[in-house]
Each structure stands twice: as structure tokens, then as C-alpha cells.
Design a protein around this motif. Sequence first.
Motif, PDB file in Angstrom:
ATOM      1  N   PRO A 145     -55.520  -5.888  23.870  1.00  0.00           N
ATOM      2  CA  PRO A 145     -54.381  -5.082  24.312  1.00  0.00           C
ATOM      3  C   PRO A 145     -53.125  -5.289  23.467  1.00  0.00           C
ATOM      4  N   ALA A 146     -52.874  -6.492  22.980  1.00  0.00           N
ATOM      5  CA  ALA A 146     -51.690  -6.717  22.144  1.00  0.00           C
ATOM      6  C   ALA A 146     -51.802  -5.918  20.845  1.00  0.00           C
ATOM      7  N   GLU A 147     -52.999  -5.887  20.274  1.00  0.00           N
ATOM      8  CA  GLU A 147     -53.213  -5.118  19.050  1.00  0.00           C
ATOM      9  C   GLU A 147     -53.097  -3.617  19.333  1.00  0.00           C
ATOM     10  N   ASP A 148     -53.565  -3.171  20.506  1.00  0.00           N
ATOM     11  CA  ASP A 148     -53.386  -1.769  20.903  1.00  0.00           C
ATOM     12  C   ASP A 148     -51.907  -1.443  21.003  1.00  0.00           C
ATOM     13  N   ALA A 149     -51.138  -2.337  21.631  1.00  0.00           N
ATOM     14  CA  ALA A 149     -49.688  -2.126  21.753  1.00  0.00           C
ATOM     15  C   ALA A 149     -49.054  -2.079  20.370  1.00  0.00           C
ATOM     16  N   GLY A 150     -49.491  -2.956  19.473  1.00  0.00           N
ATOM     17  CA  GLY A 150     -48.973  -2.956  18.113  1.00  0.00           C
ATOM     18  C   GLY A 150     -49.269  -1.646  17.388  1.00  0.00           C
ATOM     19  N   ALA A 151     -50.470  -1.102  17.593  1.00  0.00           N
ATOM     20  CA  ALA A 151     -50.819   0.177  16.966  1.00  0.00           C
ATOM     21  C   ALA A 151     -49.940   1.303  17.519  1.00  0.00           C
ATOM     22  N   ALA A 152     -49.635   1.274  18.820  1.00  0.00           N
ATOM     23  CA  ALA A 152     -48.754   2.283  19.404  1.00  0.00           C
ATOM     24  C   ALA A 152     -47.333   2.146  18.852  1.00  0.00           C
ATOM     25  N   ILE A 153     -46.863   0.912  18.686  1.00  0.00           N
ATOM     26  CA  ILE A 153     -45.528   0.684  18.116  1.00  0.00           C
ATOM     27  C   ILE A 153     -45.488   1.190  16.674  1.00  0.00           C
ATOM     28  N   ASP A 154     -46.531   0.925  15.907  1.00  0.00           N
ATOM     29  CA  ASP A 154     -46.604   1.426  14.536  1.00  0.00           C
ATOM     30  C   ASP A 154     -46.602   2.957  14.512  1.00  0.00           C
TER      31      ASP A 154
END
Length: 191
Positions: A145-154
Motif C-alpha cells: 500500500p505504501a508503494e501504491d500511495a507513492g505511485a498515486a503521489i507521482d
Amino acid sequence: VDVNLNTSAVGSELTLVTWPGETGAVEPAVEEAYVAVDALLRARGCVPVQERVFGDLQAMPAVARARARAVGGAAEWAVPPTCVEGAPVDRTGLAGIHVVAARGASRPVAEGDRVYGRVVETPSVRLLGLADVGRRAAGRLAPGPAEDAGAAIDAASELLAREGFSFRDVARTWFYLRDILDWYGPFNAVR
């Protein structure tokens, strides 16, 4: 049709509209509310920039159908609403709808047939609202989930840059995350 809308003007360019929902059948009431909100915004020369729908997840398909019938064909309503899970205190179904709208020259922020936001420009301000940018990151392989959040932020950062903005220009972000207490530390590190 008598629909109770709470409105407030913020300067001459922004309007906030809240419909608090009502007891009873979701679909007919929601359709009437969207028709009323649309009429109010058109009368003020405004277009929706952000929209949040609060309610039971089970009510969201009925809300989507009613919204589509009321405003689905209008280009001004192309930005997808953000659905926020949360049952009303005294009833089931829909807790309410909140719309931020602006007056000025506007255009959607889109890629192909996917709309992610709207830019509104006036002589004194340039406003950008983005919604559901996580869809833009969908399909990227992320291990958690943290990586998913990072992809959304990107994805948001890329859309902001494309429109001449950066996160330094962002007044407010909203993250709707499942089980956030289980991974709050990694989320903060990504954010």
C-alpha cells in the motif's frame, strides 16, 4: 422540487455547495439534488472543480446512476466524484454531497477519455482540482500500500507539472486509505 442546499460564496469566484442527504429512497432524492446543484451552479456561472459523495458503500451504485441521469452528459461534470465511505448518523444510505465550484474559463485535465480534474482561470486566479489520480497509477506493479500511495503521489505530481503547478502550489490533499493505522509510518515516509 424542493431540495435543501447549503451554499456559500468564497469571494466572487468560488462557490461551495453541500446537500446533506435525506431519509428515504436514495436514487430519486440524489437525482433531484444533482439537478438542483447543477441549476444553482449554472445560474452562478460556475463549474464543479471537486465533488465528494459521503455514504454507505452499498448506496454508491444508486448514487452513480442518479448522478448519471441528472448531469452525466454535461461536460462540466466530467471530473469523477470522490466516494467517501461513511454512513449517516441517523439513517442508512447517503450522508451528503459536497461540491466545490469555480467561475471562469475552464477545461478538463484529461488523458484520452479519462478525466482527472479541471483547471479554472480568472483574471486573478488559476485553480486546479484533481480527483482520483490513483486511477492513473493503476496497473503499475506495486508490492504494497505504501508503494501504491507513492505511485498515486507521482501521478498527481506529473499532472500538476503538466498544468504548470507543483506540490508547493497545493493547498490541500486528501488521501482515502484502507487500514491506514497498519502502515501509517511507511505512508508518511512516501508522502
